[in-house]
Design an enzyme around this catalytic site. Structure first.
Site, mmCIF file in Angstrom:
data_model
loop_
_atom_site.group_PDB
_atom_site.id
_atom_site.type_symbol
_atom_site.label_atom_id
_atom_site.label_comp_id
_atom_site.label_asym_id
_atom_site.label_seq_id
_atom_site.Cartn_x
_atom_site.Cartn_y
_atom_site.Cartn_z
ATOM 1 N N VAL A 108 0.861 -1.185 0.000
ATOM 2 C CA VAL A 108 0.000 0.000 0.000
ATOM 3 C C VAL A 108 0.898 1.236 0.000
ATOM 4 O O VAL A 108 1.863 1.316 0.773
ATOM 5 C CB VAL A 108 -0.937 0.016 1.218
ATOM 6 N N LYS A 112 -3.389 0.515 -3.146
ATOM 7 C CA LYS A 112 -2.933 -0.859 -2.914
ATOM 8 C C LYS A 112 -2.626 -1.504 -4.255
ATOM 9 O O LYS A 112 -3.493 -1.589 -5.127
ATOM 10 C CB LYS A 112 -4.002 -1.650 -2.171
ATOM 11 N N ASP A 122 -10.317 -11.969 7.779
ATOM 12 C CA ASP A 122 -8.972 -11.591 8.232
ATOM 13 C C ASP A 122 -9.041 -10.390 9.164
ATOM 14 O O ASP A 122 -8.363 -9.382 8.962
ATOM 15 C CB ASP A 122 -8.067 -11.289 7.036
#
Length: 898
Positions: free
Chosen positions: A540, A557, A678
């Protein structure tokens, strides 16, 4: 015998048909139905095929469940309706937001385990799925009761209320008399949807923190009118906490002390009935707050007895459209310098639902703007314009007019600012609608600034040039393509197929964000020179983009094609992110500003989060920069032995709540249920004021409405945060995110990482620490687990052993810490079914619901290699309330033994 049975069945059908024929005669003029129950036992179910529903004893409220077909799509909606107001009489709905559910065969059931559940069958499924349910399993629920104030409650065998709709649903379409309207409830203007059902419109009302009823536009939270009392004349100046509607609008303190009232102001048909007997309801009508009651002679006829009476024409936000100026004396609309007026509405580009309701009225059969203003001259950007506007609760203190202007100029999301010299306050907005001009000869001391970043003439010129250039280029390109196909057909054909597939993919995504070229993003990031972080699929970078709204700082990103990651897998990963993030919009989710899909380049453009990720602030102290402002300091705690700072207790609690709200939206409120997969501090990003947003949906999995789980073919996520079902190759559900969130919550409490070389897995260490510090209260259960009794534990010792030792001893309330600890342990239980939903977590943190794990004892299961199970269970029931004051850190406590 068979003949008699046949006649009996036939008679039953005839009686049933007769009841349906007589139904209109059984319904009174007020909409009530004779003989409906106000309470039903376990095992009761209601479907959209039912003719009869529950009804309160006073016959003012009914339980309603309907289904219909709109554009070939089956939809359903259910809730409680007010019998004295029709059409569009629904008061609240079972949905967390008052929008219809997509599916058929809607059923509301009070199950034998005490759970009230709304289920439906999705279009692609043959089996029903639960769309909503109460967290009341095992709480000895005996019946469901509709009370006389419209509150739907679940009652236990002792007659106590274990769940109530007024504590759970915060979105109303009307306020009935005798109901407490508190600060966490919102009343919406209504857009007719179907029969007595509605969706939220442009306007809304809430109880503000200053004790006044605030009327605002949902799209930009601009307050255009307020209703309240002057508490300074009545004693200590205590702020009102809630209202109740009787004859007048009555204001009460949090202790239930009557502070004063706003009198009814429509005198027709006075005197009104006795206040306690008055059947009134407050609702929006054309931007005004109105209160009406049924006529004694004809209950379907409504008599008004209060009108918010916005007498100034220019106070209505939509009379002059976007950025319009309104003259209160002539009622004429004009435009600020740098804008020109148009009577034709430009194409509606609004993305989120609240803005579309205000900016795209023609889509919802609402009155269009008489006119609107469009920018033409950027040289007049941020010029001071004298205006007149209502006090804005969202405003913050500034030293001068120039400071307010500069704040808007530097804020990428600010396109308009309102400065009030009387209070030295500044309010920033993404956009504004009508703003009033001062009356002639009067100085209000109020100023508006507007950003103007592009002109229509330049756009037109650029468009003409582009057409000519593109025509020339297209002609040359056709010749080149033909030659290219002849010579390189063996290469071109598969490449062409891939490009077509990409285009189809991009066309299928709704609400697609802007598409950038690789060169644009390469220039914006200064050739990707400033890296902000690196993840499993890419890095990023910080960048700056020139947009129609000004210069905007972004985070870009770039997905890297490394190792065994093939181009097909990379595209799959990229499309998952674009499809997922492009379909959601929430204040606690990082928003996608654009993307690039060019050759092998796959880039995503996100909003920039200036404070970075949570892990940066949680594990390591940050340097005390000399440029830190006072607003920064309130979120941090200086360390006594250095010039560094860490997050304080209040900020950690706010981050926990913000994160929970973001995950709640993904799980329960987005168009498709989304599992993040995540959740960790590195994917929780912080804005300038340390508010949290959930980011990085690279591993996210969309679950259709026909599925509550899915299977992953490969292990994903991050070690230390993975739920046990990942390691057991079991089905993954939203509860897998709850486990990861529980680990993050433990990290906020302890300041430790999820995996530590010294202490191992954090949940295991926490439970071991609790057990070791309370040996005298430990006991072995029949299955070999260790049981701990929270009632006999030394809570101070537990807090002293577990809490982040860098926090000041007296800054963390003992009760609050223990209750949040219990919630975290509930989230990391081994069995997904034992974990609360994210909706329940949010409710617990907001003190909407009590934490009802029973009793306050902890069973410590056997240690596992990768995870540790902790369950809260027992035979007696008790409750731990996470109060709003405690959770926000307002309480104080001692740290014994520190």
């Amino acid at each position: 015998m068979i003949l008699k049975c046949f006649h009996a069945v036939l008679l039953a059908f005839e009686l049933n048909a007769l009841m349906y024929t007589l139904l209109p005669h059984l319904i009174s003029g007020a909409g009530s139905i004779a003989g409906l129950p106000s309470s039903v036992p376990l095992g009761t179910s209601f479907t959209t095929a039912h003719t009869f529903w529950m009804q309160s004893q006073n016959e003012r409220f009914q339980l309603d469940l309907r289904s219909w077909v709109d554009a070939g799509v089956e939809q359903c909606m259910g809730g409680v309706r007010f019998t004295f107001k029709t059409p569009n009489a629904l008061m609240w709905t079972f949905n967390s937001l008052p929008e219809p559910l997509i599916g058929s065969h809607c059923t509301l059931s009070l199950r034998s385990d005490g759970v009230l559940a709304l289920s439906l069958t999705a279009a692609a499924s043959s089996s029903p799925v639960v769309a909503w349910q109460t967290p009341t399993a095992g709480l000895q629920v005996q019946n469901l009761t509709l009370q006389d104030d419209g509150n739907l409650v679940l009652v236990d065998d002792a007659g106590g209320v274990v769940w109530e709709s007024f504590g759970y649903f915060h979105h109303l379409f009307l306020i009935p008399s005798n109901m407490r309207f508190v600060q966490n409830i919102t009343l919406y203007d209504r857009v007719p949807l179907y029969s007595d059902f509605s969706t939220p419109g442009c306007y809304a009302l809430r109880m503000g923190s200053q004790g006044r009823l605030e009327m605002f536009t949902r799209s930009n939270m601009y307050v255009y009118h307020s209703i309240g009392i002057n508490t300074t004349d009545s004693g200590d100046g205590e702020v009102a906490d809630y209202i109740v509607i009787h004859q007048d609008i009555e204001f009460y303190s949090s202790q239930g002390i009557f502070l004063g009232s706003v009198a009814h102001n429509i005198l027709n048909d006075d005197p009104l009935p006795n206040g306690t007997d008055l059947v009134g309801s407050a609702l929006f009508k054309d931007g005004n707050l109105m209160i009406n009651r049924p006529s004694p002679e004809n209950p379907n006829h409504h008599l008004w007895y209060f009108n918010s009476s916005i007498s100034n024409y220019c106070n209505f936000p939509l009379v002059c459209g976007e950025y319009g100026l309104c003259n209160p004396e002539t009622r004429e609309c004009s435009c600020p310098p740098g804008f020109q007026i148009t009577s034709s509405k430009p194409a509606c580009t609004a993305q989120d639902e609240p803005t579309r309701k205000c900016s795209c009225p023609q889509e919802y059969q609402m009155p269009n703007f008489n006119s609107t203003c469009v920018p033409i001259d950027p040289s007049l950007s941020l010029r001071a314009i004298n205006v007149s506007f209502h006090a804005q609760p969202s405003a913050f203190s500034v030293a001068s007019q120039d400071e307010c202007r500069n704040l808007c100029e530097k804020n990428a999301s600010c396109n308009a600012a309102l400065f009030d010299s009387n209070s030295l306050s500044c309010a920033l907005f993404p956009m504004l609608y009508t703003v009033g001009l001062p009356s002639q000869g009067i100085s209000t001391g109020q100023v508006m600034f507007l950003k103007i970043t592009s002109t229509s003439s330049n756009r037109s010129s650029r468009s003409s040039t582009a057409i000519i250039a593109s025509t020339t280029i297209v002609g040359a390109a056709l010749i080149m393509i033909i030659a290219f196909l002849v010579v390189w057909r063996w290469w071109w054909q598969p490449h062409h197929i891939r490009m077509k597939a990409q285009e189809r993919f991009l066309q299928e995504i709704s609400k697609l964000p802007p598409r950038f070229s690789y060169k644009e993003l390469q220039a914006a990031t200064n050739d990707f020179s400033k890296r902000l972080g690196t993840g499993g699929f890419g890095s990023v970078y910080e960048g700056v983009l020139n947009t129609p709204n000004g210069v905007v700082k972004v985070a870009v990103k770039r997905l890297d094609q490394v190792g065994v990651l093939t181009e097909h897998n990379m595209d799959h990963q990229f499309k998952a992110e674009v499809a997922t993030i492009g379909s959601v919009s929430h204040v606690n989710l990082v928003s996608l500003k654009g993307f690039c899909m060019e050759k092998n380049a796959r880039l995503l453009v996100f909003e920039f989060m200036p404070r970075g990720s949570l892990d940066r602030w949680l594990y390591e102290p940050q340097a005390d920069e000399s440029g830190s402002s006072a607003s920064d300091k309130k979120d941090l705690v200086p360390l006594t032995d250095s010039s560094h700072e860490i997050l304080n207790w209040e900020t950690r609690c706010r981050i926990a709540l913000d994160t929970a709200k973001g995950l709640e939206y993904l799980h329960h409120q987005s168009a498709e249920s989304i599992v993040h997969c995540d959740v960790k501090p590195g994917n929780i990003l912080l804005d300038e004021d340390f508010h949290a947003k959930v980011g990085d949906f690279g591993l996210a999995k969309l679950m259709g409405n026909d599925s509550q789980s899915f299977a992953m073919t490969t292990l994903k996520g991050t070690r230390g945060y993975l739920a046990p079902e990942w390691l057991q190759h079991a089905s993954i559900t939203a509860k897998s995110d709850v486990y990861s969130y529980g680990v993050v919550l433990l990290e906020l409490l302890t300041g430790r990482r999820s995996l530590d070389p010294e202490h191992g897995h954090l949940p295991t260490w926490v439970v071991k620490t609790i057990s070791a510090g309370n040996n005298t209260t430990s006991a072995s259960t029949a299955n070999g687990a260790t049981s701990l009794d929270f009632e006999t534990m030394n809570a101070s010792l537990i807090q002293d052993a577990i809490m982040d030792h860098r926090l000041p001893c007296d800054s963390v309330p003992k009760d609050s810490f223990q209750q949040v600890l219990m919630l975290a342990l509930a989230c990391v239980q081994a069995d997904p079914g034992d974990r609360p939903s994210m909706a329940s977590v949010v409710q617990m943190l907001e003190d909407i619901l009590e934490v009802s794990y029973s009793p306050p004892s902890l069973k410590l299961g056997h240690l596992r290699q990768h995870s540790y199970a902790a369950t809260l269970s027992g035979s007696d029931t008790t409750s731990c309330s996470i109060s709003g004051a405690a959770f926000s850190g307002l309480g104080r406590g001692a740290c014994d033994g520190r």
